[in-house]
Write a protein that holds these residues in place. Structure first.
Motif, short mmCIF file in Angstrom:
data_model
loop_
_atom_site.label_atom_id
_atom_site.label_comp_id
_atom_site.label_asym_id
_atom_site.label_seq_id
_atom_site.Cartn_x
_atom_site.Cartn_y
_atom_site.Cartn_z
N MET A 193 11.72 -3.58 -9.31
CA MET A 193 12.87 -2.71 -9.11
C MET A 193 12.56 -1.28 -9.56
O MET A 193 12.95 -0.30 -8.91
CB MET A 193 14.07 -3.26 -9.87
N GLU A 194 11.85 -1.16 -10.67
CA GLU A 194 11.48 0.17 -11.16
C GLU A 194 10.47 0.86 -10.25
O GLU A 194 10.52 2.08 -10.06
CB GLU A 194 10.89 0.05 -12.58
N ALA A 195 9.57 0.07 -9.64
CA ALA A 195 8.54 0.66 -8.81
C ALA A 195 9.01 0.91 -7.38
O ALA A 195 8.66 1.94 -6.79
CB ALA A 195 7.31 -0.25 -8.80
N TYR A 196 9.80 -0.02 -6.82
CA TYR A 196 10.14 0.07 -5.39
C TYR A 196 11.64 0.19 -5.13
O TYR A 196 12.04 0.41 -3.97
CB TYR A 196 9.61 -1.17 -4.65
N GLY A 197 12.46 0.00 -6.15
CA GLY A 197 13.89 0.03 -5.92
C GLY A 197 14.43 -1.25 -5.36
O GLY A 197 15.58 -1.30 -4.87
N PHE A 232 1.74 -7.95 4.87
CA PHE A 232 1.08 -6.76 4.36
C PHE A 232 2.10 -6.01 3.51
O PHE A 232 2.94 -5.28 4.02
CB PHE A 232 0.59 -5.91 5.54
N ARG A 233 2.01 -6.22 2.21
CA ARG A 233 2.99 -5.61 1.32
C ARG A 233 2.31 -5.02 0.10
O ARG A 233 1.13 -5.28 -0.17
CB ARG A 233 4.03 -6.62 0.91
N MET A 234 3.06 -4.27 -0.68
CA MET A 234 2.52 -3.61 -1.85
C MET A 234 2.43 -4.60 -3.02
O MET A 234 2.88 -5.75 -2.92
CB MET A 234 3.37 -2.39 -2.21
N PHE A 235 1.89 -4.14 -4.11
CA PHE A 235 1.55 -5.02 -5.22
C PHE A 235 2.81 -5.58 -5.88
O PHE A 235 3.78 -4.86 -6.14
CB PHE A 235 0.73 -4.25 -6.26
N ASP A 236 2.77 -6.88 -6.13
CA ASP A 236 3.86 -7.56 -6.83
C ASP A 236 3.57 -7.54 -8.33
O ASP A 236 2.60 -8.12 -8.80
CB ASP A 236 3.97 -9.00 -6.33
N HIS A 237 4.41 -6.85 -9.09
CA HIS A 237 4.20 -6.69 -10.53
C HIS A 237 4.54 -7.94 -11.33
O HIS A 237 4.34 -7.96 -12.54
CB HIS A 237 5.01 -5.51 -11.06
#
Length: 705
Positions: free
Chosen positions: A611-615, A599-604
């Motif tokens: 890196m820009e979205a999640y660090g 269960f993870r957030m969207f992979d761009h």
């Protein structure tokens, strides 16, 4: 002679109607019979159709009945349409009140029986005026001479007429006939759609509170087959009306000559009179507006003439006698959301309900007063808020010129980090402002803390978004303002799924680079096709074998889930005016979760964007942050749920339990849609008991203080 022609035309018209009606009914019965045969051959249909309300293989389709005015020998096109709408609505009310009686259905008489009854009525009326045998003999002897004489006179008058009048008048005849026929059809459609019997509301109010709104809404509109019946009726009436008038003009040339002469001689004068009338009307209207600052405006809706059900959540709530309030919420990225409310302004206990995929706030009120979570919470003293995610085809946004590609460019991330925060912050503003007015002492005693308790009930995709919301708010060290979380079959983990979902997962990954730019979302874009889907739901309800076949095939697609998929299509929020859609990126996000087994957030798609979205080069794994959940969580799974299996809900429970979260787990014998669209008292009792624990905890806190 005219009476003979009228009788011949009447018999011919009724014969044509009967033939077309019976032909269409036989085709419908054949389709229903073939569907029943296929349904009998398909495996597993017994468990799939188990528990569906009102399941019957027998078709309940009824064609338009012949109206009462035909018994008196009247032939008025507009009156036919008016009586047809009244009769069809009355038939629907009788059918809805008789549901559940098994074999106690009352079927309307067939068109052939009705036409024979009409002919007997006409024969009885004219029985006293029958000619004697002598009159019949003299009539048939002198008929040829009289007919030839009238025919010659008619053609002579026609020649004189066209010689005397300008040739430019000739093209106006078909135009006038077409305009006359078009006005009649338009008036007929508006009359049939807007006219409703005065006793429909009283009959509906007498129904049991446990009746499904699904069946009430489908009974309020016509299906495609019923529209086809009405179109055939209009066409036959229009054709025979034109033939009837043409024959009368041929049999009485003197009358036709006077009619044509009066029609074209007064053309100019009537045009001037019409212009003067329009000028007077505009003057009187402007005067009326000046005197009355709020003139009465009559708004007509197109869907009424088409007999589609486009009621909103507001209509359902207010029809049942509950208060309603609509709150417009603007997210940080400019999306305009509709937060609906059943207000208790002085209540310190509030509940927020969030729907799942391809759904809206209508799902929480779809079972009426007794079976809906929203009404149950309100009756328990809660201030009820109904959230709506972005994703309606109306595309409400602060940027009115936003393109379809830009609007649908969002994933589940935006649901959990944009939509839910905006709606909950709006709830906090509203509740704090209202309680500061009604209960200022309590607000002062809270010392800047939250003066109310807010619980959340979420289904499917809403459950995944709510977990994402709490974790991301805790990471940002911002308050999430929730006191308890009840998750009904929440999304998040999807690696345990059927073969169809596995194929869709691989297909999405294969076509995502191209399809994401061509097809930004899965939705029905035009009003016509949304109307068609809305009407097909009615046909599937009238033809249970066809509906059962569609239900069975749909359940195969979702792995044998026994939810009432056909019944859900009958809900009002699946209508021609608006309809929930699914963004392509939301579907891709679910496929990513299934593929990764986490269960993870969207992979761009690349490390720099992540890196820009999640660090970090990888998307944020929410399962690793379950220890940040600081409120009690109640997980509910469905044993018959094949969309989100119980094993996937249990994985949420294991992660939370290992992380020290105050979590509970329970299973019910439900399918995926049963949590919102079906009436289950045990589920409502369980959910309400979870909410009441917040009340008891708040009382204990007061005692300790």
């Amino acid at each position: 002679m005219q009476r003979l022609v009228d009788n011949v035309l009447a018999v011919t018209k009724e014969s044509v109607k009967t033939f077309t009606y019976e032909s269409l009914n036989n085709i419908v019965r054949l389709i229903n019979g073939v569907s029943a045969l296929l349904l009998a051959l398909l495996p597993g249909k017994a468990t799939i159709l188990e528990g569906i309300h009102g399941w019957e293989l027998r078709p309940t389709f009824r064609g338009p009945r012949f109206p009462r005015w035909m018994e008196n020998g009247v032939s008025s096109f507009n009156q036919f349409i008016h009586e047809l709408s009244v009769d069809s609505d009355t038939s629907n009310l009788e059918h809805s009140s008789g549901e559940g009686d098994g074999d106690q259905y009352e079927y309307s008489a067939s068109p052939s029986y009705q036409s024979s009854r009409v002919n007997r009525a006409n024969f009885t009326k004219h029985n006293k005026q029958r000619m004697t045998w002598i009159q019949y003999f003299l009539f048939w002897v002198f008929f040829p001479l009289k007919f030839l004489r009238r025919l010659v006179l008619f053609w002579i008058r026609c020649v004189i007429f066209w010689v005397c009048f300008p040739v430019k008048i000739l093209p106006q005849i078909p135009f006038r006939l077409f305009r006359f026929f078009f006005s009649m059809v338009s008036k007929a459609l508006s009359t049939s759609g807007n006219r409703r019997p005065a006793r429909s509301y009283s009959n509906k109010s007498m129904q049991s509170l446990k009746d499904y709104i699904i069946h009430r809404t489908t009974d309020r509109r016509r299906g495609v087959i019923e529209d086809l019946h009405l179109a055939i009726e209009i066409f036959i009436e229009g054709v025979f009306d034109v033939v009837h008038k043409a024959v009368h003009l041929l049999l009485s040339p003197s009358e036709s000559f006077r009619t044509l002469f009066g029609l074209f001689s007064s053309h100019e004068s009537r045009a001037n009179d019409d212009h003067a009338t329009l000028v007077d009307a505009s003057v009187s209207t402007s005067t009326h507006v000046k005197n009355d600052p709020k003139p009465t405006v009559r708004n007509t809706s197109f869907y009424q003439s088409l007999n589609t059900d486009a009621r909103t959540c507001q209509d359902v709530i207010t029809e049942l006698g509950y208060p309603y309030e609509a709150i417009r919420v603007i997210t940080s990225d400019g999306y305009v959301l509709l937060l609906e409310r059943i207000p208790r302004r002085d209540a310190r206990q509030a509940v927020y309900l969030q729907h799942g995929i391809l759904d809206s706030s209508m799902g929480w009120v779809s079972n009426g007063v007794v079976g809906s979570p929203a009404f149950a919470a309100y009756d328990q003293g809660y201030d009820v808020f109904l959230g709506n995610f972005r994703g309606l085809v109306s595309r409400e946004h602060v940027n009115k010129n936003i393109s379809s590609y830009q609007y649908w460019r969002y994933s589940i991330n935006e649901h959990g980090t944009k939509d839910i925060p905006a709606m909950i912050e709006k709830i906090h503003q509203v509740k704090t402002a209202e309680l500061s007015i009604s209960q200022p002492d309590i607000v002062e005693e809270s010392n800047g803390n939250q003066p109310y308790k807010l619980c959340a009930i979420c289904h499917s995709l809403g459950g995944a978004a709510s977990i994402m919301y709490i974790i991301t708010r805790r990471i940002k060290e911002k308050p999430h303002r929730l006191s308890r979380l009840v998750l009904l079959s929440p999304a998040g983990f999807h690696d345990d799924s059927n073969l169809v979902f596995c194929v869709l997962e691989q297909l999405l990954f294969l076509v995502a680079p191209i399809l994401s730019h061509v097809l930004p979302a899965f939705y029905i874009p035009t009003r016509f096709f949304r109307m068609l889907l809305n009407k097909l739901a009615r046909d599937l309800h009238n033809l249970p074998a066809v509906g059962g076949l569609v239900q069975t095939l749909m359940s195969y697609v979702v792995g044998g889930d026994s939810s009432n998929w056909v019944g859900v299509l009958g809900l009002p929020h699946y209508n021609m005016n608006d309809m929930p859609g699914v963004s392509f990126r939301v579907a891709l996000h679910l496929a990513q979760m299934k593929h990764a087994g986490r269960f993870r957030m969207f992979d761009h798609g690349n490390a720099s964007a992540n890196m820009e979205a999640y660090g970090s080069p990888e998307p944020l794994d929410l399962g690793e942050f379950y220890q940040l959940i600081d409120i009690p969580v109640d997980l509910v799974a469905g044993q018959k749920d094949r969309v989100i299996r119980p094993s996937m809900v249990k994985r949420h429970y294991l992660f939370m339990h290992d992380s020290g979260v105050d979590v509970s787990y329970n299973e019910f014998e439900y399918a995926h849609l049963d949590f919102t669209f079906s009436h289950h008292e045990e589920l409502l009792s369980y959910v309400m008991s979870r909410l009441l624990r917040v009340k008891s905890n708040s009382k204990k806190e007061k005692k300790t203080e």
